[in-house]
Design a protein around this motif. Structure first.
Motif, PDB file in Angstrom:
ATOM      1  N   ASN A 386      -6.560   4.648  12.264  1.00  0.00           N
ATOM      2  CA  ASN A 386      -6.829   5.889  11.542  1.00  0.00           C
ATOM      3  C   ASN A 386      -6.039   6.089  10.254  1.00  0.00           C
ATOM      4  O   ASN A 386      -6.470   6.863   9.389  1.00  0.00           O
ATOM      5  N   PHE A 387      -4.884   5.433  10.119  1.00  0.00           N
ATOM      6  CA  PHE A 387      -4.020   5.705   8.972  1.00  0.00           C
ATOM      7  C   PHE A 387      -3.634   4.464   8.182  1.00  0.00           C
ATOM      8  O   PHE A 387      -2.724   4.524   7.353  1.00  0.00           O
ATOM      9  N   ASP A 388      -4.305   3.368   8.436  1.00  0.00           N
ATOM     10  CA  ASP A 388      -4.020   2.147   7.686  1.00  0.00           C
ATOM     11  C   ASP A 388      -4.267   2.395   6.196  1.00  0.00           C
ATOM     12  O   ASP A 388      -5.308   2.931   5.803  1.00  0.00           O
ATOM     13  N   ARG A 389      -3.314   1.999   5.363  1.00  0.00           N
ATOM     14  CA  ARG A 389      -3.363   2.341   3.948  1.00  0.00           C
ATOM     15  C   ARG A 389      -4.596   1.769   3.245  1.00  0.00           C
ATOM     16  O   ARG A 389      -5.269   2.474   2.491  1.00  0.00           O
ATOM     17  N   ASP A 390      -4.907   0.513   3.485  1.00  0.00           N
ATOM     18  CA  ASP A 390      -6.043  -0.090   2.804  1.00  0.00           C
ATOM     19  C   ASP A 390      -7.357   0.581   3.197  1.00  0.00           C
ATOM     20  O   ASP A 390      -8.245   0.792   2.362  1.00  0.00           O
ATOM     21  N   LYS A 391      -7.477   0.949   4.477  1.00  0.00           N
ATOM     22  CA  LYS A 391      -8.697   1.627   4.937  1.00  0.00           C
ATOM     23  C   LYS A 391      -8.846   2.993   4.273  1.00  0.00           C
ATOM     24  O   LYS A 391      -9.924   3.354   3.777  1.00  0.00           O
ATOM     25  N   VAL A 392      -7.753   3.754   4.270  1.00  0.00           N
ATOM     26  CA  VAL A 392      -7.820   5.119   3.727  1.00  0.00           C
ATOM     27  C   VAL A 392      -8.024   5.089   2.216  1.00  0.00           C
ATOM     28  O   VAL A 392      -8.830   5.853   1.666  1.00  0.00           O
ATOM     29  N   PHE A 393      -7.321   4.191   1.522  1.00  0.00           N
ATOM     30  CA  PHE A 393      -7.462   4.121   0.067  1.00  0.00           C
ATOM     31  C   PHE A 393      -8.839   3.596  -0.333  1.00  0.00           C
ATOM     32  O   PHE A 393      -9.376   3.977  -1.379  1.00  0.00           O
ATOM     33  N   SER A 394      -9.410   2.716   0.477  1.00  0.00           N
ATOM     34  CA  SER A 394     -10.772   2.233   0.190  1.00  0.00           C
ATOM     35  C   SER A 394     -11.768   3.377   0.283  1.00  0.00           C
ATOM     36  O   SER A 394     -12.742   3.445  -0.488  1.00  0.00           O
ATOM     37  N   TYR A 395     -11.526   4.278   1.240  1.00  0.00           N
ATOM     38  CA  TYR A 395     -12.374   5.464   1.345  1.00  0.00           C
ATOM     39  C   TYR A 395     -12.261   6.303   0.070  1.00  0.00           C
ATOM     40  O   TYR A 395     -13.268   6.793  -0.466  1.00  0.00           O
ATOM     41  N   LEU A 396     -11.040   6.478  -0.428  1.00  0.00           N
ATOM     42  CA  LEU A 396     -10.852   7.242  -1.662  1.00  0.00           C
ATOM     43  C   LEU A 396     -11.607   6.589  -2.815  1.00  0.00           C
ATOM     44  O   LEU A 396     -12.266   7.281  -3.606  1.00  0.00           O
ATOM     45  N   GLU A 397     -11.530   5.279  -2.914  1.00  0.00           N
ATOM     46  CA  GLU A 397     -12.244   4.561  -3.974  1.00  0.00           C
ATOM     47  C   GLU A 397     -13.744   4.848  -3.901  1.00  0.00           C
ATOM     48  O   GLU A 397     -14.391   5.110  -4.930  1.00  0.00           O
ATOM     49  N   THR A 398     -14.294   4.827  -2.695  1.00  0.00           N
ATOM     50  CA  THR A 398     -15.714   5.110  -2.503  1.00  0.00           C
ATOM     51  C   THR A 398     -16.055   6.537  -2.920  1.00  0.00           C
ATOM     52  O   THR A 398     -17.088   6.782  -3.568  1.00  0.00           O
ATOM     53  N   VAL A 399     -15.193   7.477  -2.555  1.00  0.00           N
ATOM     54  CA  VAL A 399     -15.412   8.886  -2.892  1.00  0.00           C
ATOM     55  C   VAL A 399     -15.406   9.090  -4.402  1.00  0.00           C
ATOM     56  O   VAL A 399     -16.278   9.772  -4.962  1.00  0.00           O
TER      57      VAL A 399
END
Length: 413
Positions: A386-399
């Motif tokens: 749930n809090f892995d940096r690459d996963k969360v930041f990739s979501y931000l990039e998509t947004v």
């Protein structure tokens, strides 16, 4: 994408902002950062910086512009207010000069205060580009919860400022899903996304540092429960002492990492109650060293004040505890308690209830060592999922790409 990143805090100040910008640059985007002359948390400008020093810089390819601000000072409400106001003013002035018409999207990271979003709104108005804000604190409620300001004029002004900011965001990202209903009070038609705090690479389970434990004179037969963070009223640190009063016969040592206004009074209360042997106050510890102290801890403890808005918040230390593979004993309801329950990695009690907290600590002590270890493994798994940096930041990039495309009418690679 060409991204304007706005936040009052940036490198060399230590915030997740630095990692976000570096990630976006590494993904091939062009990021320009609008920030303030660094002075957090000491309250004075860092060496080599000032209102008109070192205003331009490069950070992993990102272009940084630092605008002059009044330094925040130490525990000085007037200076702190001027610090907040000065960034809003000088940031907006720089935005008016630069206009940023060549960007695709504007992203504003808002730890606190919310007024740092005003230059980003100015950039939006001048450029016609979409604005995404990331709220890491709830304004204005957080101000009202921790201060005794009763002035109707002040509250009316702050309410209107927050309403203006929320309503001018094209998308609001929140670090806790529980933020959404609070913000909707000011901006009913807002669009939301979930963007939690992330783990760092150094947040990981480590072999027990027995030498560090020995240096703190913690006996081998004691269960170690670690508190990390500010020692203050907001965190309701006193509930740990309340619990300790009923745990005198339990083999528990509370390791305290951090400092704050409540530390002195807390140590006095502990000494008066004859509980000194149960506590080890370590003081401030660099963030990257916290896992060393957690390495020999059996569990972590998270406490919050019994206030509605704090129930909506997930303190950053939660991600630290989980990523380091530690069970969590929480004296907190709402978002933080929900995570502990979802991860099945600890026990939760009502905030401020020292008796219930003590009972949960006894329950934890009574568990077989294998079950305590399993709790820690579940905590680590939940953090990675749930809090892995690459996963969360990739979501931000998509947004950000979606917002840029939505308003421009063309796809942004």
């Amino acid at each position: 994408m060409r991204i304007l990143f706005v936040s009052q805090y940036f490198y060399p100040e230590q915030f997740s902002n630095n990692n976000i910008v570096r990630f976006l640059q590494e993904r091939g985007h062009q990021v320009e950062v609008l920030t303030a002359a660094p002075n957090y948390p000491e309250g004075r400008f860092y060496d080599g910086y000032g209102p008109f020093q070192n205003r331009k810089a490069d950070y992993h390819g990102a272009r940084i512009t630092r605008v002059p601000v009044v330094p925040r000072g130490q525990r000085n409400l007037l200076k702190l207010s001027l610090n907040y106001l000065s960034f809003a003013v000088t940031g907006a002035m720089w935005t008016a000069k630069r206009q940023f018409r060549d960007v695709d999207v504007i992203f504003c990271s808002v730890p606190s205060p919310i007024t740092m979003a005003l230059p980003a709104i100015a950039a939006k108005k001048l450029s016609g580009k979409p604005l995404v804000i990331w709220m890491q604190d709830l304004w204005p409620e957080s101000v009202y919860a921790i201060s005794d300001i009763k002035s109707p004029l002040f509250r009316k002004t702050l309410d209107r400022t927050c309403r203006f900011i929320y309503r001018n965001a094209d998308l609001t990202l929140v670090q806790s899903r529980n933020f959404e209903p609070w913000i909707r009070r000011y901006a009913p038609d807002s669009r939301f996304g979930y963007f939690p705090n992330t783990t760092e690479a150094y947040h990981r389970p480590l072999p027990a540092d027995t030498a560090l434990r020995a240096s703190l004179s913690i006996p081998d037969d004691r269960i170690v429960i670690t508190y990390a963070g500010n020692v203050g009223e907001t965190q309701n640190f006193g509930v740990i002492i309340d619990a300790a009063l009923t745990l005198r016969d339990a083999p528990v040592t509370f390791q305290i990492l951090g400092d704050g206004r409540a530390r002195g009074p807390s140590e006095e209360r502990i000494a008066t109650a004859g509980l000194t042997d149960m506590f080890r106050f370590v003081g401030k510890v660099p963030a990257e060293k916290v896992p060393d102290y957690l390495s020999f801890s059996d569990a972590a403890i998270l406490t919050l004040k019994d206030v509605d808005i704090f129930a909506a918040t997930v303190p950053f230390r939660m991600q630290t505890f989980l990523a380091c593979g530690k069970p969590v004993i929480a004296s907190a309801e709402g978002a933080a308690g929900d995570i502990v329950d979802a991860a099945q990695c600890g026990f939760v009690s009502k905030p401020g209830d020292g008796g219930a907290l003590a009972e949960n600590i006894r329950r934890f002590i009574a568990l077989p060592a294998a079950e305590r270890q399993a709790m820690g493994q579940r905590a680590r798994t939940y953090a990675l999922d749930n809090f892995d940096r690459d996963k969360v930041f990739s979501y931000l990039e998509t947004v950000l790409a979606a917002e840029a495309a939505r308003t421009s009418g063309r796809p942004v690679r």
